[in-house]
Design a protein around this motif. Structure first.
Motif, mmCIF file in Angstrom:
data_model
loop_
_atom_site.group_PDB
_atom_site.id
_atom_site.type_symbol
_atom_site.label_atom_id
_atom_site.label_comp_id
_atom_site.label_asym_id
_atom_site.label_seq_id
_atom_site.Cartn_x
_atom_site.Cartn_y
_atom_site.Cartn_z
ATOM 1 N N ILE A 169 0.622 24.629 2.845
ATOM 2 C CA ILE A 169 1.042 23.320 2.835
ATOM 3 C C ILE A 169 2.094 22.663 2.012
ATOM 4 O O ILE A 169 3.305 23.961 1.646
ATOM 5 C CB ILE A 169 0.187 23.268 1.946
ATOM 6 N N ASP A 170 3.032 21.527 3.011
ATOM 7 C CA ASP A 170 3.828 20.809 1.930
ATOM 8 C C ASP A 170 3.788 20.266 0.436
ATOM 9 O O ASP A 170 2.725 20.858 0.168
ATOM 10 C CB ASP A 170 4.250 20.341 3.056
ATOM 11 N N LEU A 171 5.423 20.764 0.164
ATOM 12 C CA LEU A 171 5.370 20.679 -1.437
ATOM 13 C C LEU A 171 4.589 19.264 -1.351
ATOM 14 O O LEU A 171 4.619 19.308 -2.355
ATOM 15 C CB LEU A 171 6.504 20.696 -1.520
ATOM 16 N N LYS A 172 4.895 18.587 -0.358
ATOM 17 C CA LYS A 172 4.151 17.348 -1.339
ATOM 18 C C LYS A 172 2.447 17.062 -1.363
ATOM 19 O O LYS A 172 2.293 15.577 -2.121
ATOM 20 C CB LYS A 172 5.295 15.443 -0.323
ATOM 21 N N ASP A 173 1.703 18.011 -0.803
ATOM 22 C CA ASP A 173 1.015 18.134 -0.681
ATOM 23 C C ASP A 173 0.246 18.630 -1.411
ATOM 24 O O ASP A 173 -1.055 18.584 -1.888
ATOM 25 C CB ASP A 173 0.144 18.588 0.708
ATOM 26 N N PHE A 174 0.511 19.627 -2.438
ATOM 27 C CA PHE A 174 0.402 20.938 -2.948
ATOM 28 C C PHE A 174 -0.362 20.115 -4.489
ATOM 29 O O PHE A 174 0.630 19.831 -4.950
ATOM 30 C CB PHE A 174 1.586 21.479 -3.626
ATOM 31 N N LYS A 175 -1.431 20.509 -5.124
ATOM 32 C CA LYS A 175 -1.391 20.239 -6.097
ATOM 33 C C LYS A 175 -1.408 21.927 -6.799
ATOM 34 O O LYS A 175 -2.346 22.244 -7.293
ATOM 35 C CB LYS A 175 -3.422 20.070 -5.920
ATOM 36 N N SER A 176 -0.983 21.380 -8.406
ATOM 37 C CA SER A 176 -0.136 22.270 -8.773
ATOM 38 C C SER A 176 -0.517 22.850 -9.800
ATOM 39 O O SER A 176 -1.050 21.783 -10.435
ATOM 40 C CB SER A 176 1.804 22.105 -9.503
ATOM 41 N N PRO A 177 -1.455 24.131 -9.975
ATOM 42 C CA PRO A 177 -2.016 24.524 -11.511
ATOM 43 C C PRO A 177 -0.913 24.697 -12.609
ATOM 44 O O PRO A 177 -2.110 24.998 -12.939
ATOM 45 C CB PRO A 177 -2.923 25.872 -10.784
ATOM 46 N N PHE A 178 -0.455 25.243 -12.499
ATOM 47 C CA PHE A 178 1.659 25.004 -13.062
ATOM 48 C C PHE A 178 0.672 24.141 -14.252
ATOM 49 O O PHE A 178 1.431 22.549 -14.577
ATOM 50 C CB PHE A 178 2.936 26.116 -12.576
ATOM 51 N N ARG A 179 1.418 23.815 -15.488
ATOM 52 C CA ARG A 179 1.281 23.656 -16.734
ATOM 53 C C ARG A 179 3.052 23.291 -17.530
ATOM 54 O O ARG A 179 2.839 24.981 -17.677
ATOM 55 C CB ARG A 179 0.969 22.901 -17.521
ATOM 56 N N TYR A 180 4.422 23.137 -17.679
ATOM 57 C CA TYR A 180 5.284 23.393 -18.147
ATOM 58 C C TYR A 180 5.343 23.502 -19.209
ATOM 59 O O TYR A 180 4.876 22.965 -20.218
ATOM 60 C CB TYR A 180 6.493 21.778 -17.727
ATOM 61 N N GLU A 181 5.300 24.989 -20.172
ATOM 62 C CA GLU A 181 4.900 24.928 -21.588
ATOM 63 C C GLU A 181 6.454 25.298 -22.656
ATOM 64 O O GLU A 181 5.916 25.261 -23.783
ATOM 65 C CB GLU A 181 4.256 26.234 -22.160
ATOM 66 N N GLY A 182 7.805 24.381 -21.390
ATOM 67 C CA GLY A 182 8.912 24.656 -22.385
ATOM 68 C C GLY A 182 9.507 26.191 -22.769
ATOM 69 O O GLY A 182 10.456 25.899 -23.083
ATOM 70 N N SER A 183 8.830 27.285 -22.131
ATOM 71 C CA SER A 183 9.387 28.205 -22.300
ATOM 72 C C SER A 183 9.213 28.715 -21.016
ATOM 73 O O SER A 183 8.219 28.851 -20.199
ATOM 74 C CB SER A 183 9.328 29.363 -23.393
ATOM 75 N N ALA A 184 9.587 30.339 -20.531
ATOM 76 C CA ALA A 184 9.367 31.455 -19.682
ATOM 77 C C ALA A 184 8.116 31.973 -19.813
ATOM 78 O O ALA A 184 7.181 32.755 -19.380
ATOM 79 C CB ALA A 184 9.966 32.040 -19.477
#
Ligand code: TDO
Length: 184
Positions: A169-184
């Motif tokens: 899928i293209d990046l623009k259509d991707f529904k990300s399951p990832f959340r930024y938590e401020g670190s690795a």
């Protein structure tokens, strides 16, 4: 070992000490205490490598939660353009890419946090890429986004890719399951 921060938070370029003599080189790629002192993960679940011909592009890959992982990559033969894309919603660099020259001559490594897609393009006749990852391979969670959808000017518009990679899928259509938590 020197550690360079990157534009994308949690991503690092690692520059190991290189010991050269008349026989060649000696390079230590992992040291538990040094990694720990830098706040990097020290427990990896798998290690693997791939060999690829010139013009091959692999990616852009990631494992979805709960099998997402931190990944460390480096090139032990040849040279590649290595690219990561931040897929973590809420990250200051969400949707942005960062590219690195990785090669056996540079001896550099990229430490990739969870929630980034990863891929590379082979510039040398042949390239061997080595990986360490913190969770085991899970085919159901092994996903990707289209290499050509991230706004990066790849040096080749017709690289050699797998059928799977051409269907992502293209990046623009991707529904990300990832959340930024401020670190690795
Ligand atoms: C990644 C992987 C693949 N495989 C199998 C699946 C398939 O039959 C064969 C080749 O798989 P792939 O086509 O996905 O290989 P490849 O395109 O080289 O996959 C790699 O790409 C780069 C960009 C990464 O970041 C890596 O983490 C990995 O996803 O190996 C495993 O058994 N274990 C693994 O950990």
């Amino acid at each position: 070992m020197r550690i360079k921060t990157c534009k994308i938070p949690g991503c690092f370029e690692l520059l190991p000490d290189v010991h050269c003599d008349h026989r060649g080189v000696f390079v230590k790629t992992f040291h538990e205490e040094i990694f720990s002192n830098y706040g990097l993960i020290t427990s990896f679940a798998e290690e693997y490598y791939s060999g690829s011909h010139k013009k091959v592009l692999r990616g852009l890959h990631f494992q979805a939660p709960p099998m997402d992982h931190i990944k460390m990559v480096y090139c032990v033969q040849g040279s590649v353009l290595d690219v990561v894309v931040d897929l973590r919603v809420g990250s200051p660099t969400y949707g942005q890419f960062e590219a690195f020259q990785l090669s056996a001559d540079l001896h550099n490594m990229i430490y990739i946090p969870r929630g980034l897609a990863h891929g590379f393009y082979v510039q040398s006749e042949y390239a061997i890429m080595l990986y360490k990852v913190t969770t085991v391979y899970s085919p159901e969670h092994d996903c990707g986004i289209s290499w050509s959808s991230i706004g990066y000017s790849w040096p080749d518009s017709t690289p050699i890719i797998s059928a799977r990679d051409s269907d992502f899928i293209d990046l623009k259509d991707f529904k990300s399951p990832f959340r930024y938590e401020g670190s690795a």
